[in-house]
Write an enzyme that holds these catalytic residues in place. Structure first.
Site, mmCIF file in Angstrom:
data_model
loop_
_atom_site.group_PDB
_atom_site.id
_atom_site.type_symbol
_atom_site.label_atom_id
_atom_site.label_comp_id
_atom_site.label_asym_id
_atom_site.label_seq_id
_atom_site.Cartn_x
_atom_site.Cartn_y
_atom_site.Cartn_z
ATOM 1 N N TYR A 56 0.853 -1.190 0.000
ATOM 2 C CA TYR A 56 0.000 0.000 0.000
ATOM 3 C C TYR A 56 0.890 1.241 0.000
ATOM 4 O O TYR A 56 1.449 1.626 1.031
ATOM 5 C CB TYR A 56 -0.929 0.024 1.211
ATOM 6 C CG TYR A 56 -1.962 -1.088 1.249
ATOM 7 C CD1 TYR A 56 -2.239 -1.874 0.130
ATOM 8 C CD2 TYR A 56 -2.691 -1.339 2.406
ATOM 9 C CE1 TYR A 56 -3.197 -2.871 0.163
ATOM 10 C CE2 TYR A 56 -3.655 -2.340 2.447
ATOM 11 C CZ TYR A 56 -3.894 -3.102 1.329
ATOM 12 O OH TYR A 56 -4.845 -4.098 1.381
ATOM 13 N N HIS A 122 -0.863 -12.343 0.946
ATOM 14 C CA HIS A 122 -1.688 -11.335 0.282
ATOM 15 C C HIS A 122 -2.213 -11.847 -1.061
ATOM 16 O O HIS A 122 -1.623 -11.605 -2.114
ATOM 17 C CB HIS A 122 -0.878 -10.055 0.107
ATOM 18 C CG HIS A 122 -1.707 -8.842 -0.169
ATOM 19 N ND1 HIS A 122 -1.171 -7.565 -0.211
ATOM 20 C CD2 HIS A 122 -3.033 -8.679 -0.405
ATOM 21 C CE1 HIS A 122 -2.123 -6.692 -0.465
ATOM 22 N NE2 HIS A 122 -3.264 -7.344 -0.604
#
Length: 328
Positions: A56, A122
């Protein structure tokens, strides 16, 4: 609303957490001062679970969280991060012991932690869930004190069901909202049976379920709601939950009359998710203090009526199911 046990970890968390993707990147322009204010406001209000990832903003989200926690001092909230999307191509071989440790060491530095609370793989490729050695590598990192717990973030129900067969998997993060009902059919019950925490992500379908978008809404080029609308960069299910934009707009108008007096559409959507006790925590994003506090307030709404739940299911069956149900 009372805190909910976080699976087998021995911890419990408030049912509304903070999703920190939007303060990192891929949601248009980000104002760090507003992001910091949003985190402080949420933590002041009692929020105690933050979800982020190493990709991110290429670590920017983790670093902002570290900054806020350092400013506050004292006991820290439960902070979950993710690893694996730094790979140039998603392959099982990429989840090597060397790569996993390198990613986790980087997150330790970004967050300025001695040990990570929770690391989630992820959205690895589906085949990874059929390779026990990947999960054994996470076990070794727990034993070495790099992380306390590990889990997975999945795209598909199949992946969640496979992941919870591994006894060390403490949590599964999955898309669940009024446009994504399938997890509740089987996966939630199996997660409860195995005492696995469930983190509900994309709760507002990328903001669609806030009720604030229209046909003329425009998104910045750096916003995934523009550049990934058809799955150009990552799984299209992460953008508007995979629902075509115009279809989603029409469904929202059918849901709008269900909003309780004094509440917002977003709060209805969050409270709907919390009606299922299998959900441990829901992680809406927030880029301002007002958004963060509005999200947290959703947990104070009264339980939704059966008539409301039935109405949501009807909209899903009529408008949404053909686009998403069998795909994820």
């Amino acid at each position: 609303m009372r805190n909910r046990p976080f699976g087998r970890t021995g911890r419990s968390v408030a049912p509304i957490g903070f999703g920190a993707w939007a303060i990192g990147a891929a949601w248009g322009k980000v104002d760090d001062s507003e992001s910091v204010a949003a985190l402080h406001a949420a933590l002041d209000a009692g929020l105690d679970f933050i979800d982020t990832a190493d990709v991110y903003g290429d670590g920017h989200s983790e670093q902002l969280i570290a900054r806020v926690l350092k400013e506050r001092g004292g006991a820290r909230p439960f902070v979950a991060t993710k690893a694996g999307r730094r790979l140039p191509e998603q392959t099982v071989a990429g989840y090597s012991a060397q790569n996993l440790e390198a990613w986790i060491d980087r997150s330790l530095r970004n967050l300025d932690f001695d040990v990570l609370d929770l690391v989630q793989l992820h959205c690895p490729p589906t085949d990874a869930y059929y390779h026990p050695e990947v999960f054994e590598r996470m076990e070794r990192l727990v034993e070495r004190g790099k992380l306390r717990h590990y889990g997975v973030s999945v795209e598909r129900v199949e992946e969640g069901l496979k992941a919870i067969e591994y006894p060390g998997v403490a949590s599964v993060q999955i898309i669940y909202n009024m446009f994504r009902l399938r997890p509740a059919e089987l996966f939630f019950r199996q997660a409860q049976r195995r005492n696995v925490a469930v983190i509900a992500r994309v709760p507002l379908a990328s903001g669609m379920l806030s009720g604030k978008f229209g046909r003329d809404t425009r998104f910045e080029d750096s916003d995934h709601r523009q550049f990934n609308r058809h799955g150009e960069v990552f799984d299209v299910g992460e953008t508007f939950s995979g629902v075509p934009y115009e279809v989603g707009l029409a469904a929202v108008e059918k849901l709008r009359p269900l909003v309780p007096e004094g509440a917002t559409m977003a709060q209805l959507a969050l409270r709907w998710i919390l009606m299922d006790e299998a959900v441990t925590v829901v992680i809406p994003g927030a880029r301002t203090a007002a958004q963060a506090l509005g999200n947290i307030a959703a947990a104070t709404l009264p339980a939704l009526s059966q008539a409301t739940l039935d109405a949501v299911a009807q909209v899903y069956d009529q408008d949404i199911r053909p686009h998403v149900h069998q795909r994820w």
